[in-house]
Design a protein around this motif. Structure first.
Motif, mmCIF file in Angstrom:
data_model
loop_
_atom_site.group_PDB
_atom_site.id
_atom_site.type_symbol
_atom_site.label_atom_id
_atom_site.label_comp_id
_atom_site.label_asym_id
_atom_site.label_seq_id
_atom_site.Cartn_x
_atom_site.Cartn_y
_atom_site.Cartn_z
ATOM 1 N N LEU A 47 0.831 -1.208 0.000
ATOM 2 C CA LEU A 47 0.000 0.000 0.000
ATOM 3 C C LEU A 47 0.864 1.256 0.000
ATOM 4 N N GLY A 48 1.942 1.215 0.753
ATOM 5 C CA GLY A 48 2.848 2.366 0.796
ATOM 6 C C GLY A 48 3.424 2.695 -0.559
ATOM 7 N N MET A 49 3.858 1.670 -1.295
ATOM 8 C CA MET A 49 4.428 1.914 -2.626
ATOM 9 C C MET A 49 3.407 2.529 -3.573
ATOM 10 N N VAL A 50 2.220 1.947 -3.610
ATOM 11 C CA VAL A 50 1.192 2.428 -4.542
ATOM 12 C C VAL A 50 0.741 3.843 -4.170
ATOM 13 N N LEU A 51 0.458 4.064 -2.899
ATOM 14 C CA LEU A 51 -0.018 5.393 -2.486
ATOM 15 C C LEU A 51 1.079 6.454 -2.603
ATOM 16 N N ALA A 52 2.319 6.096 -2.306
ATOM 17 C CA ALA A 52 3.420 7.055 -2.466
ATOM 18 C C ALA A 52 3.582 7.429 -3.933
ATOM 19 N N ARG A 53 3.481 6.443 -4.814
ATOM 20 C CA ARG A 53 3.599 6.726 -6.254
ATOM 21 C C ARG A 53 2.458 7.629 -6.715
ATOM 22 N N ALA A 54 1.244 7.351 -6.252
ATOM 23 C CA ALA A 54 0.091 8.182 -6.624
ATOM 24 C C ALA A 54 0.262 9.602 -6.097
ATOM 25 N N LEU A 110 6.186 -5.552 -8.029
ATOM 26 C CA LEU A 110 5.398 -4.317 -7.902
ATOM 27 C C LEU A 110 6.298 -3.096 -7.994
ATOM 28 N N LEU A 111 7.402 -3.094 -7.279
ATOM 29 C CA LEU A 111 8.323 -1.961 -7.308
ATOM 30 C C LEU A 111 8.883 -1.745 -8.709
ATOM 31 N N TRP A 112 9.310 -2.815 -9.362
ATOM 32 C CA TRP A 112 9.848 -2.707 -10.722
ATOM 33 C C TRP A 112 8.773 -2.187 -11.677
ATOM 34 N N SER A 113 7.525 -2.619 -11.456
ATOM 35 C CA SER A 113 6.407 -2.147 -12.293
ATOM 36 C C SER A 113 6.189 -0.650 -12.122
ATOM 37 N N LEU A 114 6.192 -0.187 -10.878
ATOM 38 C CA LEU A 114 5.978 1.235 -10.620
ATOM 39 C C LEU A 114 7.092 2.078 -11.237
ATOM 40 N N ILE A 115 8.313 1.579 -11.155
ATOM 41 C CA ILE A 115 9.442 2.293 -11.767
ATOM 42 C C ILE A 115 9.304 2.292 -13.285
ATOM 43 N N SER A 116 8.978 1.145 -13.859
ATOM 44 C CA SER A 116 8.853 1.031 -15.321
ATOM 45 C C SER A 116 7.711 1.882 -15.861
ATOM 46 N N PHE A 117 6.640 1.999 -15.093
ATOM 47 C CA PHE A 117 5.477 2.774 -15.532
ATOM 48 C C PHE A 117 5.805 4.257 -15.740
ATOM 49 N N GLY A 118 6.674 4.800 -14.926
ATOM 50 C CA GLY A 118 6.965 6.227 -15.037
ATOM 51 C C GLY A 118 5.713 7.052 -14.823
ATOM 52 N N ARG A 119 5.498 8.035 -15.665
ATOM 53 C CA ARG A 119 4.335 8.925 -15.539
ATOM 54 C C ARG A 119 3.039 8.287 -16.046
ATOM 55 N N SER A 120 3.109 7.098 -16.587
ATOM 56 C CA SER A 120 1.909 6.432 -17.105
ATOM 57 C C SER A 120 1.145 5.654 -16.041
ATOM 58 N N ILE A 154 9.985 -3.985 -16.946
ATOM 59 C CA ILE A 154 9.319 -5.258 -16.651
ATOM 60 C C ILE A 154 8.187 -5.544 -17.644
ATOM 61 N N PHE A 155 7.685 -4.493 -18.295
ATOM 62 C CA PHE A 155 6.607 -4.668 -19.270
ATOM 63 C C PHE A 155 7.095 -5.342 -20.553
ATOM 64 N N ALA A 156 8.382 -5.541 -20.692
ATOM 65 C CA ALA A 156 8.923 -6.318 -21.809
ATOM 66 C C ALA A 156 8.781 -7.815 -21.546
ATOM 67 N N PHE A 157 8.450 -8.186 -20.289
ATOM 68 C CA PHE A 157 8.314 -9.594 -19.911
ATOM 69 C C PHE A 157 6.880 -9.990 -19.588
#
Length: 188
Positions: free
Chosen positions: A14-21, A91-101, A119-122
């Motif tokens: 939850l911390g990762m997702v909410l911090a990213r948001a 999850l962390l790699w996904s949030l990093i890979s997502f960037g502003r998207s 990670i979206f290449a895999f």
């Protein structure tokens, strides 16, 4: 020890997702679009919060719906911890890979570019792979019938959301998304 890590996994997730948001909100991007397309999504948070309570109850001995377990096994519980850790890493790699998207839900009004690197290449849906790993890992740490039901329901809900997102992505990105689907698997 395994029980505490399983509970900590929820806090970290939850911390990762909410911090990213929050970081995105400060940059002017509204990342929380949960329920914007399908209003039934608002039924999910109460069940999610109850799930969180069940995990914390199992970890800290709080009152719970069921304390009966299918089995007791330290190696299986440690395998659950490993799945939780892997899920957090994905999850962390996904949030990093997502960037502003990054978005929670479908943002039909302000979609960003299609992310196909990192990670979206895999995997086309690594966040859901991470979430599923966490839920399955927590079941292995706390092997009771309630968490088994939740694991099955969560995986079903993740797949439902993936299908909704894929429909939007096919419509919005067209051939670019179809080509991506031809190169990268939906999950693993």
């Amino acid at each position: 020890m395994q029980r505490y890590f399983a509970a900590l996994t929820i806090v970290l997730m939850l911390g990762m997702v909410l911090a990213r948001a929050l970081v995105m909100r400060r940059a002017g991007v509204q990342a929380l679009k949960f329920g914007a397309i399908d209003k039934r999504d608002f039924l999910i948070p109460p069940f999610a919060f109850f799930y969180f309570y069940l995990v914390f109850a199992a970890a800290f001995g709080w009152p719970s719906v069921s304390t009966r377990t299918f089995f007791e096994s330290d190696p299986v519980a440690w395998a659950g911890v490993a799945l939780c850790a892997a899920g957090l890493a994905v999850l962390l790699w996904s949030l990093i890979s997502f960037g502003r998207s990054f978005r929670v839900g479908i943002d039909a009004d302000h979609p960003d570019k299609l992310i196909t690197t990192g990670i979206f290449a895999f995997s086309r849906n690594p966040i859901y792979v991470g979430f599923a790993s966490i839920v399955l890992g927590q079941f292995l740490v706390f092997p009771n019938w309630v968490l088994l039901v939740y694991a099955g329901a969560a995986i079903g809900l993740f797949h439902r959301q993936v299908l909704l997102e894929e429909q939007f992505l096919r419509h919005h990105y067209g051939q670019e998304y179809l080509a991506y689907c031809g190169r990268v698997r939906r999950y693993l």
